[in-house]
Scaffold this motif. Structure first.
Motif, short mmCIF file in Angstrom:
data_model
loop_
_atom_site.label_atom_id
_atom_site.label_comp_id
_atom_site.label_asym_id
_atom_site.label_seq_id
_atom_site.Cartn_x
_atom_site.Cartn_y
_atom_site.Cartn_z
N ALA A 159 1.07 -0.99 0.00
CA ALA A 159 0.15 -0.06 0.21
C ALA A 159 0.72 1.03 -0.12
CB ALA A 159 -0.71 0.56 1.30
N GLY A 214 2.04 4.02 -2.76
CA GLY A 214 1.27 5.08 -3.44
C GLY A 214 1.67 6.21 -2.73
N MET A 240 -1.69 6.06 4.89
CA MET A 240 -3.08 4.88 5.53
C MET A 240 -3.36 5.09 6.80
SD MET A 240 0.57 2.14 3.74
CE MET A 240 1.70 2.72 4.76
N SER A 252 -4.69 3.94 -1.41
CA SER A 252 -3.26 3.41 -0.79
C SER A 252 -3.80 1.25 -0.93
CB SER A 252 -2.65 3.65 0.18
OG SER A 252 -4.12 3.46 1.33
N GLU A 306 3.96 7.37 6.77
CA GLU A 306 3.63 7.88 6.11
C GLU A 306 2.85 9.32 6.85
OE1 GLU A 306 4.18 6.76 2.35
OE2 GLU A 306 5.95 6.92 3.82
#
Length: 496
Positions: free
Chosen positions: A195, A198, A202, A207, A338
């Motif tokens: 994922a 992307g 998340m 994603s 992220e």
């Protein structure tokens, strides 16, 4: 470089020689049109170039993309038939791996049953979520990468069950429900590493779509292949076919204004939307210019190329058999990294992607030296040299990694656009990856490849279906060009 005004008139000009631009050029040339590709860089290929960076004599590195599940799965490349053109797509036994603390790891073997067995109590959940999509990879690809402005080929009627499973899986893995089906930490980490391609917060729907598409392809016949000799092999095949059908490529030819363009009946831009605005300026209506300029860019990647003396000493032996390694730790650690990037800060332990092509392609070695390809996710426009952060992350799961590093080179995110102008601020996806911006990419207009100017089209990763070396943006745009500008109702055959 020959000034554009001195270049002869052609039917179609393609600006940019990335895989999408070359796919558009090949499609138009095979339809019998005269085609010229204009490339700003001295070498062809955009995000699929393989170059000698001067790090070790005779060694080449992939400067952007390195591993190519889409080169096997893309309808364009399937029709183009890369293997028949001498492109060897080498398939690792392990598609990707996720090292975890304590010497553990999630291992995505191409063999689904072996993967399921290795995931213990979460094996059945993996088979239901990911494995079920791998049984019909063509349907999964059509669902995720089909032309969103028409019924995707292959979906009706047989593809409906796959589309439904894909959609439900995205809703689960893209929301707070993403841990519902798992009891351990290995399977969710293994899926989250995919994922993370992307470069988005998340969980998110976009994603999750990336994870399920690429995750399912890992267990398909084509797996996650690495082209022998590097990504440039794909570009070489495309250019050879273009030239065989009368097309040409002009390098060292940036297009900054209309004066840089030769006369043509159609122009296809394998560039960002803002390039179209820069080139045509006042010729665009205010509404069209605003829509193209407003297209948002996402967060970024910083590249580190290493030269190693020996393989990465992963704690878990099977990680060393993977063509791709996602280095970020647990699902929670990756989500936190992220989130930091999305907030505009550098994660202490960034998400790192790693590929050692010599796992399947020993020809990439030079004596006892081998290249290692890595990216780290960073905020857009970051000027940070991430070499130490990447080294520390790998060392965390491969003690002794520092000892096998001979040399390295970092390209910070802010400098990624120097070798590919589409990577604004280091955004290698050429635009933010969100559910809305996958569909309304780059604008919400009915035809996503049109620009608002007659005869001028976009085909880059800023258009559907988005990033990846699949050629589909170029193929979809070229089919519209052929139909609307040249009254060619059916696209030409692509096979040799």
């Amino acid at each position: 470089m020959t000034p554009a005004r001195h270049l002869a008139e052609v039917d179609v000009v393609v600006v940019g020689s990335g895989p999408n631009g070359l796919a558009a050029a090949v499609t138009c040339a095979r339809a019998g049109l005269s085609v010229r590709v204009l490339e700003a860089q001295p070498t062809v290929g955009g995000g699929a170039r393989t170059l000698d960076l001067g790090l070790a004599e005779g060694m080449v590195h992939d400067i952007c993309s390195a591993v190519h599940p889409m080169a096997w799965a893309s309808p364009f490349f399937q029709a183009f038939d890369l293997p028949s053109r001498g492109v060897e797509l080498l398939v690792p036994e392990v598609s990707y791996a996720q090292p975890l603390p304590g010497g553990r790891a999630g291992i995505a073997y191409r063999d689904l049953d072996r993967t399921v067995d290795g995931l213990g109590p979460d094996g059945a959940a993996w088979r239901s979520l990911v494995g079920s999509l791998s049984r019909q990879p063509g349907h999964a690809v059509a669902t995720a990468l089909g032309d969103k402005r028409s019924v995707p080929a292959g979906l009706l009627p047989r593809g409906i069950p796959t589309a439904a499973r894909f959609g439900l899986g995205v809703l689960e893995q893209g929301t707070g429900l993403w841990d519902r089906r798992f009891v351990g930490d290995v399977a969710p980490a293994l899926l989250t590493g995919v994922a993370a391609h992307g470069i988005a917060p998340m969980p998110s729907l976009a994603s999750a779509g990336v994870a399920l598409l690429l995750g399912s392809l890992a267990h398909s016949e084509g797996g996650w292949p690495i082209p022998r000799g590097g990504s440039g092999a794909i570009v070489t095949a495309l250019v050879a076919d273009l030239e065989a059908h009368g097309g040409e490529v002009v390098t060292d030819h940036p297009v900054r204004s209309e004066s840089d363009l030769p006369p043509a009946r159609a122009i296809i831009f394998d560039t960002t939307p803002r390039t179209v605005v820069e080139v045509f300026g006042s010729r665009l209506t205010g509404r069209a210019a605003r829509a193209l300029t407003a297209f948002p860019y996402g967060n970024a990647a910083a590249k580190v190329d290493f030269v190693l003396r020996g393989p990465v000493p992963w704690q878990h032996a099977d990680v060393g058999r993977a063509g791709t390694v996602h280095v970020g730790g647990t699902r929670a650690e990756m989500a936190a990294a992220e989130a930091a990037v999305a907030a505009g800060t550098h994660a202490e332990r960034p998400m790192v992607l790693v590929s050692d092509p010599t796992v399947v392609d020993p020809s990439r070695r030079v004596g006892d030296l081998r290249p290692l390809w890595t990216y780290a996710h960073v905020p857009a426009g970051s000027t940070l040299d991430v070499t130490e952060a990447v080294t520390a992350q790998i060392e965390r799961f491969a003690p002794g990694f520092r000892d096998v590093v001979v040399t390295s080179r970092c390209v910070p995110a802010a400098r990624m656009s120097e070798h590919n102008a589409n990577y604004v601020g280091g955004d290698i996806a050429a635009g933010a990856v969100s559910l809305w911006r996958v569909i309304a990419r780059p604008t919400a207009r009915l035809d996503p490849y049109a620009t608002g100017l007659d005869g001028v089209y976009l085909c880059s990763a800023s258009t559907p279906p988005g990033p990846g070396v699949h050629g589909l943006g170029g193929w979809y745009a070229a089919r519209r060009v052929l139909h609307r500008e040249f009254d060619v109702p059916h696209p030409p055959r692509l096979a040799p």
